[in-house]
Design a protein around this motif. Structure first.
Motif, PDB file in Angstrom:
ATOM      1  N   VAL A  12      11.322   3.649  -1.607  1.00 44.54           N
ATOM      2  CA  VAL A  12      10.169   2.856  -1.540  1.00 44.54           C
ATOM      3  C   VAL A  12       9.294   3.493  -0.757  1.00 44.54           C
ATOM      4  O   VAL A  12       9.723   3.511   0.676  1.00 44.54           O
ATOM      5  N   THR A  13       8.214   4.229  -0.982  1.00 41.49           N
ATOM      6  CA  THR A  13       7.636   4.924  -0.172  1.00 41.49           C
ATOM      7  C   THR A  13       5.792   4.346  -0.289  1.00 41.49           C
ATOM      8  O   THR A  13       5.821   4.196  -1.687  1.00 41.49           O
ATOM      9  N   PHE A  14       5.112   4.714   0.726  1.00 35.92           N
ATOM     10  CA  PHE A  14       3.625   4.295   0.367  1.00 35.92           C
ATOM     11  C   PHE A  14       2.859   5.545   0.591  1.00 35.92           C
ATOM     12  O   PHE A  14       2.952   6.445   1.746  1.00 35.92           O
TER      13      PHE A  14
ATOM     14  N   TYR B 177     -12.328  -3.963   5.276  1.00 37.20           N
ATOM     15  CA  TYR B 177     -12.062  -2.930   4.285  1.00 37.20           C
ATOM     16  C   TYR B 177     -11.201  -1.714   5.176  1.00 37.20           C
ATOM     17  O   TYR B 177     -12.175  -1.377   6.013  1.00 37.20           O
ATOM     18  N   ASP B 178     -10.155  -1.466   5.083  1.00 35.87           N
ATOM     19  CA  ASP B 178      -9.462  -0.234   5.869  1.00 35.87           C
ATOM     20  C   ASP B 178      -9.001   0.586   4.670  1.00 35.87           C
ATOM     21  O   ASP B 178      -7.853   0.325   4.277  1.00 35.87           O
ATOM     22  N   PRO B 179      -9.483   1.743   4.520  1.00 33.71           N
ATOM     23  CA  PRO B 179      -8.920   2.311   3.291  1.00 33.71           C
ATOM     24  C   PRO B 179      -7.566   3.111   3.644  1.00 33.71           C
ATOM     25  O   PRO B 179      -6.710   3.261   2.687  1.00 33.71           O
ATOM     26  N   LYS B 180      -7.189   3.020   4.951  1.00 33.75           N
ATOM     27  CA  LYS B 180      -5.742   3.317   5.492  1.00 33.75           C
ATOM     28  C   LYS B 180      -4.655   2.491   5.003  1.00 33.75           C
ATOM     29  O   LYS B 180      -3.477   2.628   5.039  1.00 33.75           O
ATOM     30  N   MET B 181      -5.044   1.051   4.726  1.00 35.39           N
ATOM     31  CA  MET B 181      -4.290  -0.090   4.359  1.00 35.39           C
ATOM     32  C   MET B 181      -4.282  -0.303   2.892  1.00 35.39           C
ATOM     33  O   MET B 181      -3.751  -1.468   2.528  1.00 35.39           O
ATOM     34  N   TRP B 182      -4.820   0.509   1.993  1.00 33.94           N
ATOM     35  CA  TRP B 182      -4.580   0.570   0.558  1.00 33.94           C
ATOM     36  C   TRP B 182      -3.602   1.701   0.332  1.00 33.94           C
ATOM     37  O   TRP B 182      -3.746   2.741   0.627  1.00 33.94           O
ATOM     38  N   TYR B 183      -2.529   1.197  -0.503  1.00 37.04           N
ATOM     39  CA  TYR B 183      -1.258   2.158  -0.769  1.00 37.04           C
ATOM     40  C   TYR B 183      -1.026   2.447  -2.247  1.00 37.04           C
ATOM     41  O   TYR B 183      -1.185   1.354  -3.045  1.00 37.04           O
ATOM     42  N   ILE B 184      -0.709   3.573  -2.528  1.00 35.65           N
ATOM     43  CA  ILE B 184      -0.001   3.757  -4.040  1.00 35.65           C
ATOM     44  C   ILE B 184       1.579   3.482  -3.661  1.00 35.65           C
ATOM     45  O   ILE B 184       2.052   4.181  -2.592  1.00 35.65           O
ATOM     46  N   VAL B 185       2.197   2.646  -4.258  1.00 35.04           N
ATOM     47  CA  VAL B 185       3.474   2.587  -3.943  1.00 35.04           C
ATOM     48  C   VAL B 185       4.561   3.675  -4.859  1.00 35.04           C
ATOM     49  O   VAL B 185       4.123   3.559  -6.225  1.00 35.04           O
ATOM     50  N   ARG B 186       5.348   4.231  -4.584  1.00 33.94           N
ATOM     51  CA  ARG B 186       6.289   5.018  -5.175  1.00 33.94           C
ATOM     52  C   ARG B 186       7.773   4.654  -5.082  1.00 33.94           C
ATOM     53  O   ARG B 186       8.123   4.204  -4.119  1.00 33.94           O
ATOM     54  N   TRP B 187       8.373   4.665  -6.127  1.00 38.32           N
ATOM     55  CA  TRP B 187       9.811   4.436  -6.081  1.00 38.32           C
ATOM     56  C   TRP B 187      10.525   5.658  -6.640  1.00 38.32           C
ATOM     57  O   TRP B 187      10.254   6.182  -7.748  1.00 38.32           O
ATOM     58  N   ARG B 188      11.395   6.380  -5.838  1.00 34.27           N
ATOM     59  CA  ARG B 188      12.156   7.722  -5.927  1.00 34.27           C
ATOM     60  C   ARG B 188      10.870   8.755  -6.502  1.00 34.27           C
ATOM     61  O   ARG B 188      10.973   9.543  -7.305  1.00 34.27           O
TER      62      ARG B 188
ATOM     63  N   VAL C  20       4.729   3.661  -9.023  1.00 37.46           N
ATOM     64  CA  VAL C  20       5.011   2.490  -9.691  1.00 37.46           C
ATOM     65  C   VAL C  20       4.189   1.195  -9.202  1.00 37.46           C
ATOM     66  O   VAL C  20       4.241   0.224 -10.291  1.00 37.46           O
ATOM     67  N   GLY C  21       3.297   1.334  -8.548  1.00 37.15           N
ATOM     68  CA  GLY C  21       2.490  -0.028  -8.227  1.00 37.15           C
ATOM     69  C   GLY C  21       1.431   0.385  -7.358  1.00 37.15           C
ATOM     70  O   GLY C  21       1.221   1.559  -6.662  1.00 37.15           O
ATOM     71  N   VAL C  22       1.003  -0.796  -6.721  1.00 34.20           N
ATOM     72  CA  VAL C  22      -0.249  -0.584  -5.511  1.00 34.20           C
ATOM     73  C   VAL C  22      -0.074  -1.776  -4.711  1.00 34.20           C
ATOM     74  O   VAL C  22       0.451  -2.791  -5.205  1.00 34.20           O
ATOM     75  N   LEU C  23      -0.447  -1.791  -3.315  1.00 36.00           N
ATOM     76  CA  LEU C  23      -0.355  -2.556  -2.549  1.00 36.00           C
ATOM     77  C   LEU C  23      -1.783  -2.495  -1.836  1.00 36.00           C
ATOM     78  O   LEU C  23      -2.104  -1.438  -0.980  1.00 36.00           O
ATOM     79  N   LEU C  24      -2.467  -3.515  -1.861  1.00 36.64           N
ATOM     80  CA  LEU C  24      -3.980  -3.397  -1.098  1.00 36.64           C
ATOM     81  C   LEU C  24      -4.146  -4.365  -0.076  1.00 36.64           C
ATOM     82  O   LEU C  24      -3.791  -5.837  -0.505  1.00 36.64           O
TER      83      LEU C  24
ATOM     84  N   TYR D 209      -4.163  -7.585  -3.013  1.00 34.51           N
ATOM     85  CA  TYR D 209      -3.493  -7.455  -4.381  1.00 34.51           C
ATOM     86  C   TYR D 209      -2.238  -6.452  -4.323  1.00 34.51           C
ATOM     87  O   TYR D 209      -2.063  -5.438  -3.613  1.00 34.51           O
ATOM     88  N   VAL D 210      -1.205  -6.898  -4.841  1.00 37.99           N
ATOM     89  CA  VAL D 210       0.084  -6.179  -5.123  1.00 37.99           C
ATOM     90  C   VAL D 210       0.526  -6.307  -6.865  1.00 37.99           C
ATOM     91  O   VAL D 210       0.418  -7.270  -7.250  1.00 37.99           O
ATOM     92  N   GLY D 211       0.681  -5.294  -7.051  1.00 39.28           N
ATOM     93  CA  GLY D 211       0.841  -5.011  -8.518  1.00 39.28           C
ATOM     94  C   GLY D 211       1.956  -4.092  -8.843  1.00 39.28           C
ATOM     95  O   GLY D 211       2.139  -2.963  -8.392  1.00 39.28           O
ATOM     96  N   ILE D 212       2.920  -4.254  -9.801  1.00 39.45           N
ATOM     97  CA  ILE D 212       3.906  -3.242 -10.297  1.00 39.45           C
ATOM     98  C   ILE D 212       3.628  -3.147 -11.746  1.00 39.45           C
ATOM     99  O   ILE D 212       3.367  -4.080 -12.588  1.00 39.45           O
ATOM    100  N   ALA D 213       3.931  -1.754 -12.128  1.00 37.17           N
ATOM    101  CA  ALA D 213       3.733  -1.615 -13.641  1.00 37.17           C
ATOM    102  C   ALA D 213       4.764  -2.224 -14.229  1.00 37.17           C
ATOM    103  O   ALA D 213       5.953  -2.392 -13.906  1.00 37.17           O
TER     104      ALA D 213
END
Length: 308
Positions: free
Chosen positions: A155-157, A204-215, A219-223, A237-241
């Motif tokens: 899991v990476t951001f 709002y801090d753009p550095k604290m908005w993440y696209i979440v990757r799995w391998r 796969v989702g986002v973490l804001l 907001y946190v959401g997973i496809a």
């Protein structure tokens, strides 16, 4: 209150009206309103266009406020009367006039939060065509000084997420599919307004908005957003496809966030969750989050026929 007049609040009475409307709001939250109002005002929007007062013989006896926000939304601060005055008709007129102020504002959606178990205003909201969106659970997690748990290296951001705006927008829309978290919001706003609204939460801090990757696969986002005092972050907001749900990714994402917060010496993580979203609540509880408040959210769409 037969001589009561309902009208837009003039500048000389704004402070008095706001003190009445916000009388149950903590000083800390009142101070935070300044940060919320600033980006709205910078867009040339009159933040007090929806501040409505009730007067009896020229004396202010009640107020309500439709507070415009970025992203074409507004928050309705419930109508309130001074002291022990009780007059349902005046309350209804105040709230109705505040909602009608959307005619002069770029507002498509009005929202309102009621503390539970407050139910006195429910008939009024129904009369004004508000609908219940969700019961919300407000959760808090005390961040350890040092995170000692296991972090999944798969899991990476990616950050800032806005540097991949097209991917971010697509992921947010995808995570809304079959969501259990406030499903009544789906389709009410376009994605640009949704993201603009998320940016208005906290600082709002753009550095604290993440696209979440799995391998490596998105796969989702973490804001997330910090607050001015620096000791608290909010999960905006946190959401997973959908096709990646059921793989315990939510818990893994929260573990990474807790680790980041511990490194930054943050004391608390907070989040609001739809009480009907049992899977999400279970993940948060398993990750150490506890309930600290309950509120009910109501919404009303503003059609262009309403807005004139």
């Amino acid at each position: 209150m037969s001589r009561t007049i309902i009208r837009h609040c003039p500048p000389e009475k704004q402070q008095q009206a706001l003190e009445l409307v916000l009388q149950d709001v903590t000083p800390q939250l009142r101070a935070g309103l300044v940060d919320v109002l600033r980006p709205t005002a910078q867009q040339g929007i009159d933040v007090f266009a929806g501040l409505i007062i009730a007067e009896d013989d020229g004396k202010l006896v009640g107020a309500a406020w439709l507070q415009p926000q970025v992203g074409r939304t507004a928050t309705l601060w419930p109508p309130i009367l001074r002291g022990d005055i009780t007059d349902d008709q005046t309350l209804c007129k105040l709230a109705g006039a505040a909602v009608a102020a959307s005619r002069s504002l770029p507002v498509d959606l009005v929202q309102l939060l009621l503390d539970k178990p407050s139910t006195g205003l429910v008939p009024l909201l129904e009369e004004l065509e508000f609908e219940k969106l969700a019961d919300l659970e407000y959760l808090m997690h005390t961040v350890p000084r040092r995170y000692l748990g296991d972090l999944d290296p798969d899991v990476t951001f990616d950050s800032p997420a806005m540097e991949q705006q097209e991917l971010l927008e697509q992921l947010v829309k995808t995570t809304y599919e079959q969501t259990l978290d406030c499903p009544g919001l789906e389709g009410r706003r376009n994605i640009e307004d949704v993201l603009t609204g998320y940016q208005a939460v906290g600082e709002y801090d753009p550095k604290m908005w993440y696209i979440v990757r799995w391998r490596t696969e998105p796969v989702g986002v973490l804001l997330t957003a910090p607050y001015p005092d620096g000791d608290q972050w909010e999960i905006v907001y946190v959401g997973i496809a959908p096709r990646f749900r059921g793989r315990r990714l939510g818990k893994k994402i929260l573990a990474h966030l807790t680790s980041l917060a511990a490194q930054r010496k943050v004391e608390y993580l907070v989040v609001a969750v739809d009480a009907a979203n049992a899977p999400a609540l279970r993940v948060y509880e398993q990750s150490g989050y506890v309930r600290w408040a309950e509120r009910t959210a109501y919404i009303r769409s503003i059609e262009r026929s309403d807005a004139g």
